[in-house]
Design an enzyme around this catalytic site. Structure first.
Site: not given
Ligand code: DX5
Ligand code: ZN
Length: 219
Positions: A9, A34, A36, A38, A67, A69, A138, A144, A146, A176-178, A198
């Site tokens: 990401s 990927h 994002d 937003m 993606h 959002m 998700m 965000f 991290g 996706d996420g963490g 990410g």
């Molecule tokens: C969060 C995003 C993710 C984000 C993941 O809203 O959709 O794609 O980049 O980042 P990490 O891997 O750091 O959680």
């Molecule tokens: Zn994403």
């Protein structure tokens, strides 16, 4: 189950040098990127617009996994496909014509996908399973990078995996996420074949090793 794919990401990269960061992703052997998008409404943050994707397109041959959002994703399908998206995923939570928007993405010649938040029941995406190329679960509240991975979402990916087998439908299952090297094997066990990462990817001392570890997880 489909072969595992890593989708780094670019949110977690240095946004003043996106082209070089995309080239770094390629150098790690990744095939997907990927991206994002937003809007400051559906999620409390802002990132990139179509021009960012269009400017990156000639500088990278990675598969652009875009993606959205957004509260009004239906208004931004053409702009992102024209900009060079290879896949556009849209959330199930906002109020808009999801079926028509999924169809529009495919009609424009790219892959589509439906996304749901950790607080959304997996049944919310069930009506769309025969109309999508990928389902994105998700594993953090979007907005965000991290944040900490929410393990409870893996019950939902396991259900998506069962539905996929029972119904003989061929969608990918993405998280996706963490996502990191500690939780990725559990994701794989729960049916996941597509791993967005990410922070864990960009901060890893060997991105090649990170990519290889994810993409060699056994089914
Ligand atoms: C969060 C995003 C993710 C984000 C993941 O809203 O959709 O794609 O980049 O980042 P990490 O891997 O750091 O959680
Ligand atoms: Zn994403």
């Amino acid at each position: 189950m489909a072969e595992p794919i890593l989708a780094p990401s670019i949110l977690a990269s240095d946004h003043t040098r996106l082209a070089a960061e995309a080239q770094g992703v390629k150098a790690a052997g990744a095939r997907w990127l990927h991206i994002d998008i937003m809007d400051g409404h559906f999620v409390p943050n802002l990132t990139f617009g179509p021009q960012t994707v269009a400017d990156l397109r000639p500088k990278s041959d990675l598969f652009f996994d875009v993606h959205l959002m957004l509260d009004n994703p239906q208004d931004f399908i053409e702009p992102f496909v024209k900009a060079g998206a290879d896949q556009v995923t849209i959330h199930v939570e906002p109020d808009y014509d999801i079926v028509a928007t999924l169809r529009r993405i495919r009609d424009l010649g790219v892959k589509n996908g439906i996304v749901f938040n950790p607080s959304t029941p997996v049944e919310a995406v069930e009506p769309f399973l025969d109309q999508v190329d990928i389902v994105l679960a998700m594993t953090v509240q979007p907005g965000f990078g991290g944040q900490s991975f929410q393990d409870s979402v893996l019950e939902k990916t396991a259900q998506l995996d069962r539905w996929r087998a029972e119904r003989g439908i061929d969608y990918r299952i993405e998280v996706d996420g963490g996502v990191n090297l500690e939780n990725a094997p559990r994701c794989r066990q729960a049916g996941v074949d597509t791993f967005v990462a990410g922070t864990a990817f960009f901060k890893h001392p060997s991105r090649i090793e990170f990519r290889k570890t994810i993409e060699s997880l056994p089914a």
